[in-house]
Scaffold this motif. Structure first.
Motif, PDB file in Angstrom:
ATOM      1  N   LYS A  80       0.834  -1.195   0.000  1.00 55.46           N
ATOM      2  CA  LYS A  80       0.000   0.000   0.000  1.00 55.46           C
ATOM      3  C   LYS A  80       0.872   1.250   0.000  1.00 55.46           C
ATOM      4  O   LYS A  80       1.923   1.312   0.627  1.00 55.46           O
ATOM      5  N   ALA A  81       0.405   2.253  -0.717  1.00 54.50           N
ATOM      6  CA  ALA A  81       1.168   3.493  -0.836  1.00 54.50           C
ATOM      7  C   ALA A  81       0.892   4.402   0.361  1.00 54.50           C
ATOM      8  O   ALA A  81      -0.098   4.238   1.078  1.00 54.50           O
ATOM      9  N   VAL A  82       1.774   5.358   0.570  1.00 55.14           N
ATOM     10  CA  VAL A  82       1.654   6.311   1.667  1.00 55.14           C
ATOM     11  C   VAL A  82       1.042   7.607   1.143  1.00 55.14           C
ATOM     12  O   VAL A  82       1.460   8.128   0.104  1.00 55.14           O
ATOM     13  N   ALA A  83       0.042   8.122   1.845  1.00 55.89           N
ATOM     14  CA  ALA A  83      -0.587   9.374   1.439  1.00 55.89           C
ATOM     15  C   ALA A  83       0.336  10.534   1.772  1.00 55.89           C
ATOM     16  O   ALA A  83       0.757  10.703   2.910  1.00 55.89           O
ATOM     17  N   SER A  84       0.664  11.341   0.757  1.00 62.45           N
ATOM     18  CA  SER A  84       1.552  12.490   0.981  1.00 62.45           C
ATOM     19  C   SER A  84       1.244  13.545  -0.075  1.00 62.45           C
ATOM     20  O   SER A  84       1.916  13.619  -1.098  1.00 62.45           O
ATOM     21  N   GLY A  85       0.229  14.339   0.164  1.00 65.31           N
ATOM     22  CA  GLY A  85      -0.136  15.377  -0.790  1.00 65.31           C
ATOM     23  C   GLY A  85      -0.960  14.830  -1.932  1.00 65.31           C
ATOM     24  O   GLY A  85      -2.141  15.141  -2.080  1.00 65.31           O
ATOM     25  N   TYR A  86      -0.366  13.978  -2.749  1.00 66.60           N
ATOM     26  CA  TYR A  86      -1.070  13.302  -3.832  1.00 66.60           C
ATOM     27  C   TYR A  86      -0.875  11.802  -3.657  1.00 66.60           C
ATOM     28  O   TYR A  86       0.150  11.348  -3.155  1.00 66.60           O
ATOM     29  N   GLY A  87      -1.849  11.035  -4.085  1.00 70.30           N
ATOM     30  CA  GLY A  87      -1.822   9.607  -3.814  1.00 70.30           C
ATOM     31  C   GLY A  87      -0.864   8.841  -4.698  1.00 70.30           C
ATOM     32  O   GLY A  87      -0.895   8.968  -5.929  1.00 70.30           O
ATOM     33  N   VAL A 160     -11.432  10.361 -12.924  1.00 72.41           N
ATOM     34  CA  VAL A 160     -10.747  11.524 -13.480  1.00 72.41           C
ATOM     35  C   VAL A 160     -10.926  12.717 -12.551  1.00 72.41           C
ATOM     36  O   VAL A 160     -11.980  12.905 -11.937  1.00 72.41           O
ATOM     37  N   TYR A 161      -9.875  13.523 -12.431  1.00 65.62           N
ATOM     38  CA  TYR A 161      -9.835  14.760 -11.636  1.00 65.62           C
ATOM     39  C   TYR A 161      -9.689  14.509 -10.141  1.00 65.62           C
ATOM     40  O   TYR A 161      -9.766  15.447  -9.363  1.00 65.62           O
ATOM     41  N   TYR A 162      -9.505  13.263  -9.740  1.00 61.62           N
ATOM     42  CA  TYR A 162      -9.202  13.006  -8.339  1.00 61.62           C
ATOM     43  C   TYR A 162      -7.732  12.654  -8.199  1.00 61.62           C
ATOM     44  O   TYR A 162      -7.052  12.333  -9.164  1.00 61.62           O
ATOM     45  N   VAL A 163      -7.236  12.719  -6.980  1.00 59.21           N
ATOM     46  CA  VAL A 163      -5.798  12.629  -6.783  1.00 59.21           C
ATOM     47  C   VAL A 163      -5.373  11.395  -5.993  1.00 59.21           C
ATOM     48  O   VAL A 163      -4.222  11.279  -5.593  1.00 59.21           O
ATOM     49  N   GLY A 164      -6.274  10.476  -5.707  1.00 58.71           N
ATOM     50  CA  GLY A 164      -5.910   9.243  -5.041  1.00 58.71           C
ATOM     51  C   GLY A 164      -5.129   8.327  -5.968  1.00 58.71           C
ATOM     52  O   GLY A 164      -5.224   8.407  -7.196  1.00 58.71           O
ATOM     53  N   GLY A 165      -4.328   7.441  -5.378  1.00 64.19           N
ATOM     54  CA  GLY A 165      -3.543   6.514  -6.174  1.00 64.19           C
ATOM     55  C   GLY A 165      -4.369   5.344  -6.687  1.00 64.19           C
ATOM     56  O   GLY A 165      -5.411   4.992  -6.135  1.00 64.19           O
ATOM     57  N   ALA A 166      -3.914   4.734  -7.768  1.00 66.86           N
ATOM     58  CA  ALA A 166      -4.602   3.593  -8.366  1.00 66.86           C
ATOM     59  C   ALA A 166      -4.252   2.299  -7.639  1.00 66.86           C
ATOM     60  O   ALA A 166      -3.206   2.184  -7.006  1.00 66.86           O
ATOM     61  N   GLY A 167      -5.132   1.304  -7.738  1.00 64.13           N
ATOM     62  CA  GLY A 167      -4.887   0.000  -7.148  1.00 64.13           C
ATOM     63  C   GLY A 167      -3.960  -0.845  -7.999  1.00 64.13           C
ATOM     64  O   GLY A 167      -3.875  -0.688  -9.222  1.00 64.13           O
ATOM     65  N   SER A 168      -3.261  -1.755  -7.359  1.00 67.99           N
ATOM     66  CA  SER A 168      -2.360  -2.653  -8.090  1.00 67.99           C
ATOM     67  C   SER A 168      -3.118  -3.852  -8.652  1.00 67.99           C
ATOM     68  O   SER A 168      -4.227  -4.170  -8.221  1.00 67.99           O
ATOM     69  N   GLY A 169      -2.505  -4.501  -9.630  1.00 69.86           N
ATOM     70  CA  GLY A 169      -3.073  -5.732 -10.159  1.00 69.86           C
ATOM     71  C   GLY A 169      -3.111  -6.815  -9.104  1.00 69.86           C
ATOM     72  O   GLY A 169      -2.264  -6.860  -8.203  1.00 69.86           O
ATOM     73  N   GLY A 170      -4.092  -7.687  -9.189  1.00 66.68           N
ATOM     74  CA  GLY A 170      -4.263  -8.749  -8.209  1.00 66.68           C
ATOM     75  C   GLY A 170      -3.423  -9.966  -8.518  1.00 66.68           C
ATOM     76  O   GLY A 170      -2.341  -9.875  -9.121  1.00 66.68           O
ATOM     77  N   GLY A 171      -3.902 -11.137  -8.098  1.00 72.56           N
ATOM     78  CA  GLY A 171      -3.157 -12.364  -8.293  1.00 72.56           C
ATOM     79  C   GLY A 171      -4.001 -13.440  -8.958  1.00 72.56           C
ATOM     80  O   GLY A 171      -5.207 -13.509  -8.757  1.00 72.56           O
ATOM     81  N   ILE A 172      -3.350 -14.276  -9.754  1.00 67.66           N
ATOM     82  CA  ILE A 172      -3.959 -15.476 -10.339  1.00 67.66           C
ATOM     83  C   ILE A 172      -3.008 -16.629 -10.044  1.00 67.66           C
ATOM     84  O   ILE A 172      -1.839 -16.593 -10.444  1.00 67.66           O
ATOM     85  N   TYR A 173      -3.513 -17.631  -9.317  1.00 72.23           N
ATOM     86  CA  TYR A 173      -2.679 -18.745  -8.881  1.00 72.23           C
ATOM     87  C   TYR A 173      -3.433 -20.030  -9.195  1.00 72.23           C
ATOM     88  O   TYR A 173      -4.443 -20.329  -8.574  1.00 72.23           O
ATOM     89  N   ILE A 174      -2.942 -20.779 -10.190  1.00 75.05           N
ATOM     90  CA  ILE A 174      -3.616 -21.980 -10.667  1.00 75.05           C
ATOM     91  C   ILE A 174      -2.671 -23.176 -10.529  1.00 75.05           C
ATOM     92  O   ILE A 174      -1.513 -23.111 -10.946  1.00 75.05           O
ATOM     93  N   VAL A 175      -3.173 -24.252  -9.945  1.00 77.70           N
ATOM     94  CA  VAL A 175      -2.456 -25.518  -9.889  1.00 77.70           C
ATOM     95  C   VAL A 175      -3.352 -26.576 -10.504  1.00 77.70           C
ATOM     96  O   VAL A 175      -4.504 -26.744 -10.084  1.00 77.70           O
ATOM     97  N   CYS A 176      -2.873 -27.287 -11.520  1.00 81.45           N
ATOM     98  CA  CYS A 176      -3.699 -28.299 -12.193  1.00 81.45           C
ATOM     99  C   CYS A 176      -2.795 -29.403 -12.740  1.00 81.45           C
ATOM    100  O   CYS A 176      -1.563 -29.296 -12.687  1.00 81.45           O
TER     101      CYS A 176
END
Length: 241
Positions: A80-87, A160-176
């Protein structure tokens, strides 16, 4: 018939590494235009685990865990990112992008295991309308995985026009045991796009363990989100076969 199945995980604890369990003793089939939506716990990160004998995913159907991970302002301690002025953007398989004029130390860093992704994507820095991370699609298939459709766990861009940071990509874990694929098959865990002065999300993690593969090549994508007008770029995630 365009079916939908929504699953919401509870929190994990010391005795279990998942928050919900789905067991199918025979064949699980997701038809065309049908989707399974596995949501992680938004503040704990607990996720849904699928255990099936055989799994078939038809073209234009599949698992959709987009923006189904940690909520904005929450996430793995490293991601997770740290809030500091802009996300700043969240990290996972790749690091997040810094917010406008932010110190690079405010971005989310990498976490988790590239060979065994066990976490969802983290949320962007909590400023205003920050993005959710991508969820975690974790599947154990005893025999055949027939993948003609999509498994997706993308992070969220902020409006658009907001200053929060974007989320990171998630995970895909497959065992077959065996995979039967096609060029329509797609695995993706992309970071969310930065908007205005918020940073973009880093790419997620994909790992697939198998014995034999047949049919066409399956496509993968773990790109970082695009940059907004003033925010910084994250970096791509990881893919391991």
């Amino acid at each position: 018939n365009s079916g939908r199945l929504y699953l919401y995980s509870g929190p994990t604890n010391a005795s279990a590494d998942y928050g919900a369990l789905v067991v199918v003793n025979r064949t699980m089939t997701i038809g065309t235009n049908s989707w399974v939506y596995p949501y992680c716990h938004p503040t704990n990160g607990g996720s849904v685990l699928f255990r099936v004998r055989d799994l078939t995913i038809a073209t234009n159907g599949g698992f959709n865990a987009n923006i189904a991970g940690w909520a904005g302002g929450y996430g793995h301690p490293d991601g997770k990112a740290v809030a500091s002025g802009y996300g700043g953007g969240a990290g996972h398989g790749g690091i997040g992008g810094k917010g406008y004029a932010n110190n690079p130390s405010t971005v989310g860093r990498t976490y988790g295991d590239s060979n065994a992704p066990a976490f969802p994507g983290s949320g962007g820095a909590w400023i205003l309308h920050e993005g959710y991370g991508g969820g975690l699609v974790r599947i154990q298939v005893a025999r055949f995985l027939r993948l003609y459709g999509t498994i997706s766990a993308n992070g969220m861009r902020t409006p658009v026009y907001y200053v929060g940071g974007a989320g990171s990509g998630g995970g895909i874990y497959i065992v077959c045991r065996d995979i039967i694929g096609s060029t329509n098959g797609l695995l993706r865990a992309n970071g969310g796009m930065g908007s205005f002065y918020g940073g973009s999300g880093g790419g997620g993690r994909i790992a697939v363990w198998y014995k034999d593969m047949y049919g066409g090549a399956i496509r993968t994508s773990v790109t970082n989100g695009a940059a907004g007008s003033g925010g910084g770029l994250g970096t791509p995630g990881t893919v391991v076969w």
